[in-house]
Scaffold this active site. Structure first.
Site, PDB file in Angstrom:
ATOM      1  N   GLY A  46       0.836  -1.199   0.000  1.00 21.52           N
ATOM      2  CA  GLY A  46       0.000   0.000   0.000  1.00 21.52           C
ATOM      3  C   GLY A  46       0.868   1.244   0.000  1.00 21.52           C
ATOM      4  N   GLN A  51       2.825  10.089   1.147  1.00 16.71           N
ATOM      5  CA  GLN A  51       4.131   9.434   1.288  1.00 16.71           C
ATOM      6  C   GLN A  51       5.082   9.809   0.155  1.00 16.71           C
ATOM      7  OE1 GLN A  51       2.252   5.367   2.122  1.00 16.71           O
ATOM      8  NE2 GLN A  51       4.181   5.252   3.231  1.00 16.71           N
ATOM      9  N   CYS A  95       5.663  -0.052   7.250  1.00 16.13           N
ATOM     10  CA  CYS A  95       5.304   1.122   6.447  1.00 16.13           C
ATOM     11  C   CYS A  95       6.501   1.497   5.581  1.00 16.13           C
ATOM     12  CB  CYS A  95       4.928   2.273   7.372  1.00 16.13           C
ATOM     13  SG  CYS A  95       4.453   3.774   6.504  1.00 16.13           S
ATOM     14  N   LEU A  96       6.250   1.821   4.323  1.00 13.50           N
ATOM     15  CA  LEU A  96       7.358   2.194   3.434  1.00 13.50           C
ATOM     16  C   LEU A  96       8.035   3.486   3.903  1.00 13.50           C
ATOM     17  CD1 LEU A  96       5.848   1.318  -0.069  1.00 13.50           C
ATOM     18  CD2 LEU A  96       7.489   0.004   1.292  1.00 13.50           C
ATOM     19  N   HIS A 137      -4.723   1.445   7.339  1.00 20.95           N
ATOM     20  CA  HIS A 137      -3.377   2.020   7.485  1.00 20.95           C
ATOM     21  C   HIS A 137      -3.178   3.144   6.463  1.00 20.95           C
ATOM     22  CE1 HIS A 137       1.202   1.333   7.862  1.00 20.95           C
ATOM     23  NE2 HIS A 137       1.069   2.147   6.832  1.00 20.95           N
ATOM     24  N   GLU A 138      -3.601   2.914   5.221  1.00 17.21           N
ATOM     25  CA  GLU A 138      -3.383   3.913   4.162  1.00 17.21           C
ATOM     26  C   GLU A 138      -4.290   5.127   4.341  1.00 17.21           C
ATOM     27  OE1 GLU A 138      -0.763   3.579   2.561  1.00 17.21           O
ATOM     28  OE2 GLU A 138      -0.441   1.483   3.054  1.00 17.21           O
ATOM     29  N   HIS A 141      -2.828   7.504   6.688  1.00 18.34           N
ATOM     30  CA  HIS A 141      -1.810   8.391   6.100  1.00 18.34           C
ATOM     31  C   HIS A 141      -2.442   9.681   5.584  1.00 18.34           C
ATOM     32  CE1 HIS A 141       2.027   6.329   6.161  1.00 18.34           C
ATOM     33  NE2 HIS A 141       1.522   5.215   5.656  1.00 18.34           N
TER      34      HIS A 141
HETATM   35 NI    NI Z   1       2.378   3.308   5.665  1.00 16.58          NI
END
Ligand code: NI
Length: 173
Positions: A46, A51, A95-96, A137-138, A141
């Site tokens: 995701g 991000q 998380c990226l 989660h996304e 963000h």
């Molecule tokens: Ni994340």
């Protein structure tokens, strides 16, 4: 398509509330393509627009993660959670924007989400399992919230310090 740079925590842009998308334009479609390419390349399941420093309410995800699974790329514009189950589920999240740090987070096991698609139409779907965790989660963000915000202060600070160190190392290279 182009790979975009992923912001690493701590970064003020990861703490901001993103703006709703008003129109599905060609630019937005290109952005979605870039986000999917960046997510698959990372690799991740995701990615939310903030991000990559685009402060708009859009996310991409694909939780069909088995190696032989057919890719199931999804693009959600202006997503909103309209229902959550009482039942909870715990996943070890990553998380990226917080590379190589993982922690268990409890969230509703099922959610119903509405969003605008790249087709310009409104969609509504119920997600469970990994998809439910990922979409929550996304969406977090888009509201400037990270999975580490669900952890205790000590754990969160420990991870943040590791990320500060990582960013110093990356700046040096
Ligand atoms: Ni994340």
């Amino acid at each position: 398509m182009a790979l975009r740079n992923i912001l690493i925590h701590p970064d003020p842009r990861l703490k901001k509330v993103a703006t709703p998308v008003t129109d599905v334009t060609d630019d937005l479609r290109r952005l979605a393509d870039d986000m999917l390419e960046t997510m698959y390349d990372a690799p991740g399941i995701g990615l939310a627009a903030p991000q990559i420093a685009v402060m708009q309410r859009m996310l991409v995800m694909d939780c069909a993660k088995d190696e032989d699974a057919t890719p199931e790329p999804m693009v959600l514009i202006n997503p909103a959670v309209t229902w959550v189950s009482e039942a909870k589920n715990t996943y070890e999240e990553g998380c990226l924007s917080i590379p190589e740090q993982y922690a268990e987070v409890e969230r509703p096991a099922e959610v119903e989400v509405t969003w605008r698609g790249l087709d310009g139409k409104d969609h509504r779907e119920r997600f469970d399992g990994l998809w439910a965790t990922c979409v929550q989660h996304e969406i977090d963000h888009l509201d400037g919230k990270l999975f580490i915000d669900y952890l205790g202060r000590m754990k969160r600070q420990m991870i943040t310090r590791k990320m500060q160190k990582l960013k110093r190392e990356m700046a040096r290279d």
